[in-house]
Design an enzyme around this catalytic site. Structure first.
Site, PDB file in Angstrom:
ATOM      1  N   ASP A   1      36.988 -56.664  33.858  1.00  0.00           N
ATOM      2  CA  ASP A   1      37.885 -55.530  33.690  1.00  0.00           C
ATOM      3  C   ASP A   1      37.334 -54.118  34.546  1.00  0.00           C
ATOM      4  OD1 ASP A   1      39.604 -53.987  32.402  1.00  0.00           O
ATOM      5  OD2 ASP A   1      38.601 -53.732  30.393  1.00  0.00           O
TER       6      ASP A   1
ATOM      7  N   LEU B   1      31.041 -37.940  26.227  1.00  0.00           N
ATOM      8  CA  LEU B   1      31.494 -38.544  27.552  1.00  0.00           C
ATOM      9  C   LEU B   1      32.970 -39.001  27.361  1.00  0.00           C
ATOM     10  CD1 LEU B   1      28.381 -40.080  28.796  1.00  0.00           C
ATOM     11  CD2 LEU B   1      29.314 -38.161  29.660  1.00  0.00           C
TER      12      LEU B   1
ATOM     13  N   SER C   1      32.720 -42.831  19.620  1.00  0.00           N
ATOM     14  CA  SER C   1      32.426 -41.918  20.700  1.00  0.00           C
ATOM     15  C   SER C   1      31.303 -41.863  21.482  1.00  0.00           C
ATOM     16  CB  SER C   1      32.398 -40.493  20.300  1.00  0.00           C
ATOM     17  OG  SER C   1      33.434 -40.248  19.467  1.00  0.00           O
ATOM     18  N   VAL C   2      31.307 -41.657  22.632  1.00  0.00           N
ATOM     19  CA  VAL C   2      30.025 -42.143  23.651  1.00  0.00           C
ATOM     20  C   VAL C   2      29.570 -40.699  23.917  1.00  0.00           C
ATOM     21  CG1 VAL C   2      29.099 -43.149  25.595  1.00  0.00           C
ATOM     22  CG2 VAL C   2      30.897 -44.242  24.373  1.00  0.00           C
TER      23      VAL C   2
END
Ligand SMILES: *[C@@H]1O[C@H](CO)[C@@H](O)[C@H](O)[C@H]1NC(C)=O
Ligand SMILES: *[C@@H]1O[C@H](CO)[C@@H](O)[C@H](O)[C@H]1NC(C)=O
Ligand SMILES: *[C@@H]1O[C@H](CO)[C@@H](O)[C@H](O)[C@H]1NC(C)=O
Ligand SMILES: *[C@@H]1O[C@H](CO)[C@@H](O)[C@H](O)[C@H]1NC(C)=O
Ligand SMILES: *[C@@H]1O[C@H](CO)[C@@H](O)[C@H](O)[C@H]1NC(C)=O
Ligand SMILES: *[C@@H]1O[C@H](CO)[C@@H](O)[C@H](O)[C@H]1NC(C)=O
Ligand SMILES: *[C@@H]1O[C@H](CO)[C@@H](O)[C@H](O)[C@H]1NC(C)=O
Length: 673
Positions: free
Chosen positions: A496, A409, A416-417
């Site tokens: 955010d 993703l 990393s996702v």
């Protein structure tokens, strides 16, 4: 059916809707028929076995909380009975509500002591009992509430000491204006995830511990109006996210630590009415957000610093001290000058320091721009209850097709996702840490520990972590979130706010996510902190720091973080409809995105700024779109007003958004659609 003008009794016929899940009747003029047991809504609410949310806030119910509360559905997760004029005790049967997450009973006339059975409500995350007449001590049974993050019970009559076991509270502990006595036990300084600590206006005694430095992420500390004695611990200077500190009206003595100069987020510092001696530390000149300072009514001497914000403070900040000297406008004697050149040298040094600081800041910002956001995603929401459980690396491998590209993703600074599907069908997001980056190994453990501790209602839920020496990952999923209108309880806001943190699911419901949150809360490492500062371009002028992320909406005051959030929300709105980023090259110093949008608010002007794909083809449709878009842009602009006082509240912004939507649907329906 909230926010209407319904009056008379809440009808018992509501109890004939057996699968009703939400009953939201807040802000009406409803009452309860207490003439016969059968007519009383509470006698039959127990029939609603699937009820998960019950909101009667802001109705003049004028009655006692009934024991039958304990017979309500065990699916019940949210109770909001604020401002209902409930009287009498909190019934002990409340302990039966085993699924309860949030209990709001503030602003009533409840009396008696807290039932010890509350300790059985094991899922409780937020307990809000402010402004009642509750008495006696706070029971130790509350120590069994391992999920409790937020305990707010100001303006009651609690006495005795604070239980020495609330060491897991992650958001806030507010016991302002009670009758608490005795010393605060060392537990208090173990609240390493607490954001807001308010014990003001009690009769607490003893000295403050150096362990106060353990409150690594605290944003507000208010211990004013007590009988604290001893000196101010210098470890306070290590609290990087602290933005308000009041120790006023105590018996503190000794010097004010010069380490205050390291608490760079400080906006408010009130040390008035103690017995502090020595000088006002010159290091305070470095605090570039300081807006309120009070050293009055102490025994201070020496020169009042002149740099930084000190230029702006008036004599009101320094009244009644031992022997302060300085500028005549401060109504103190002029200092006897020593070598003028010394000041000159100092001035230069401070000057070059700020230059260095500026360079560091600029490089941080440039750096920040380059870091690709770790985009996260979330798909199907699983209704199952997700529990903490163990997973193996192998399981994660199979969930993500061997961490395949297709499942990737996004990639961020720390790893990393991936999107994955667990063996039981639950869709999750998995963040795999890049262990080659320095500090990540520790940060991932922190992230895991912290996120699994705070099971917030609207944030990412961490299901589990996988931690081996050469492989670390966090697995999480998103709960339904708060952009949608009508979500009852929003204990936190995510400052955010920006498009890459907002995920839209198949039902077009918005969710807010950010895997990065914990980085800023874990550890004391300032480099990891800076990376998660709210993103440039979405940040309100004046800036706000890390602490902003988790701070909950407060009705009490139109606080800083709230106003910062609504600003970000406005920018997100503009970005969504103009398809331009606030950091876009076309917005230089001269024309800001706001100005550009504001300039388009003449009839027909919308076409110039809004993404052309949004306009329909049919004429009526087109008209509806344009009108809707210009309303949206107007809303965005009031959210982004330069001065925080002029910004509307988030609540009003959502109400307006709702109105615009309704109007659009109406207009569009009248046309060709
Ligand atoms: C509220 O309801 C009461 C009766 O239940 C009625 O007397 C009163 O006028 C109502 N107030 C408003 C503002 O509607
Ligand atoms: C109501 O709750 C029961 C169990 O308590 C569950 O089996 C059922 O699916 C729920 N119904 C709805 C419509 O959610
Ligand atoms: C709660 O439910 C039980 C069983 O249905 C019943 O016996 C009891 O009277 C109820 N309690 C109250 C206070 O309504
Ligand atoms: C509710 O709590 C009371 C006492 O706390 C207990 O006697 C009763 O059995 C409970 N009812 C249910 C339905 O669990
Ligand atoms: C200082 O604090 C004491 C109590 O600690 C209070 O009685 C007094 O009024 C305060 N003085 C000022 C000037 O606020
Ligand atoms: C001082 O206050 C004025 C107005 O209140 C403000 O415009 C200015 O930026 C402040 N300057 C400093 C250094 O605090
Ligand atoms: C500082 O505190 C004193 C005593 O509480 C008060 O009189 C004074 O007005 C305060 N100064 C400012 C700037 O608010």
């Amino acid at each position: 059916m909230g926010s209407n003008s319904f009056s008379s009794f809440i009808p018992v016929t509501l109890c004939t809707l057996p699968i009703l899940q939400w009953l939201l009747l807040s802000l009406n003029n409803l009452t309860i028929d207490t003439s016969t047991p059968e007519a009383n809504i509470f006698s039959c609410l127990a029939n609603l076995r699937n009820l998960s949310m019950l909101n009667l806030a802001g109705n003049p119910l004028n009655t006692a909380l009934p024991a039958s509360l304990g017979n309500l559905s065990t699916s019940l997760q949210y109770i909001d009975f604020r401002r209902c004029n409930f009287k009498g005790d909190i019934p002990k049967e409340i302990g039966n509500l085993s699924s309860l997450i949030s209990l709001q009973l503030g602003f009533n006339q409840l009396s008696g002591s807290l039932p010890t059975t509350l300790g059985r409500v094991r899922n409780l995350q937020g307990m809000y009992l402010s402004d009642n007449k509750l008495v006696s001590y706070i029971p130790d049974e509350l120590c069994q509430l391992y999920n409790l993050a937020d305990m707010e019970m100001p303006h009651n009559l609690f006495s005795g000491s604070i239980p020495s076991c609330l060491g897991d509270l992650a958001t806030s502990l507010n016991l302002m204006s009670n009758l608490l006595t005795s010393t605060v036990s060392s537990f208090l300084w173990q609240l390493k995830y607490i954001l807001d600590l308010d014990l003001s206006s009690n009769s607490l005694v003893g000295s403050l511990s150096e362990d106060i430095g353990n409150l690594k992420v605290v944003a507000h500390i208010d211990l004013s109006n007590n009988h604290f004695s001893g000196s101010i611990p210098s470890s306070i200077g290590g609290l990087q996210d602290l933005f308000s500190l009041s120790l006023a009206n105590n018996n503190l003595e000794g010097h004010s630590p010069s380490s205050f100069g390291n608490s760079l987020s400080l906006e408010l510092l009130d040390l008035s009415n103690n017995s502090l001696s020595g000088v006002i530390p010159k290091s305070l000149e470095a605090l570039s957000y300081l807006q309120y300072l009070n050293f009055s009514f102490n025994k201070l001497l020496g020169e009042i610093p002149t740099g930084g914000y000190f230029k702006n403070f008036s004599s009101e900040s320094f009244v009644s001290n031992g022997a302060l000297c300085g500028a005549t406008r401060l109504l103190v004697p002029t200092c006897k000058t020593k070598a003028a050149s010394r000041y000159f040298v100092k001035y230069i040094t401070i000057g070059s320091l700020s230059a260095i600081l500026l360079v560091v800041l600029v490089s941080m910002i440039l750096c920040r721009k380059r870091i690709v956001e770790a985009a996260t995603d979330q798909t199907t929401l699983s209704p199952q209850k997700l529990l903490w459980r163990k997973v193996s690396r192998l399981e994660l491998l199979s969930a993500t097709n061997g961490f395949s590209e297709c499942n990737l993703l996004g990639t961020g600074a720390f790893g990393s996702v991936y999107k994955g599907t667990m063996s039981d069908g639950i869709d999750v997001a998995i963040k795999v840490f890049n262990l080659e980056v320095e500090g990540v190994s520790k940060s991932s453990d922190n992230e895991c520990e912290m996120l699994s501790n705070i099971r917030y209602i609207n944030l990412l839920k961490i299901i589990t972590c996988c931690s081996q020496t050469d492989f670390k990952a966090v697995v999480g999923y998103n709960d339904r979130c708060c952009i949608g209108i009508g979500i009852p309880s929003s204990p936190i806001i995510h400052c955010d706010l920006k498009p890459s943190n907002i995920l839209i699911d198949d039902d077009m419901v918005a969710h807010i996510a950010d895997f990065g949150i914990a980085k800023l809360l874990g550890g004391g490492n300032s480099t990891t902190h800076t990376i998660t500062l709210a993103t440039i371009g979405y940040m309100a002028p004046g800036g706000y720091t890390v602490a902003c992320l988790f701070i909950k909406l407060r009705d009490k005051r139109n606080s800083f973080e709230k106003r910062g959030c609504v600003y970000s929300f406005g920018i997100v709105l503009m970005e969504t409809f103009t398809k331009r980023k606030p950091t876009d090259e076309m917005f230089g110093r001269e024309v800001s995105m706001k100005q550009w949008v504001a300039d388009s608010l003449f009839p027909g002007g919308m076409v110039e700024v809004v993404d052309a794909n949004l306009f329909g083809t049919e004429e009526d449709d087109d008209f509806a779109s344009k009108e809707c878009l210009s309303s949206l842009m107007r809303l965005a602009l009031v959210c982004c007003a330069e001065s925080p006082e002029k910004r509307i509240s988030m609540q009003d912004a959502l109400a307006m958004l709702n109105k615009i939507k309704t109007k659009f649907l109406k207009n569009a329906a009248g046309g060709a659609v």
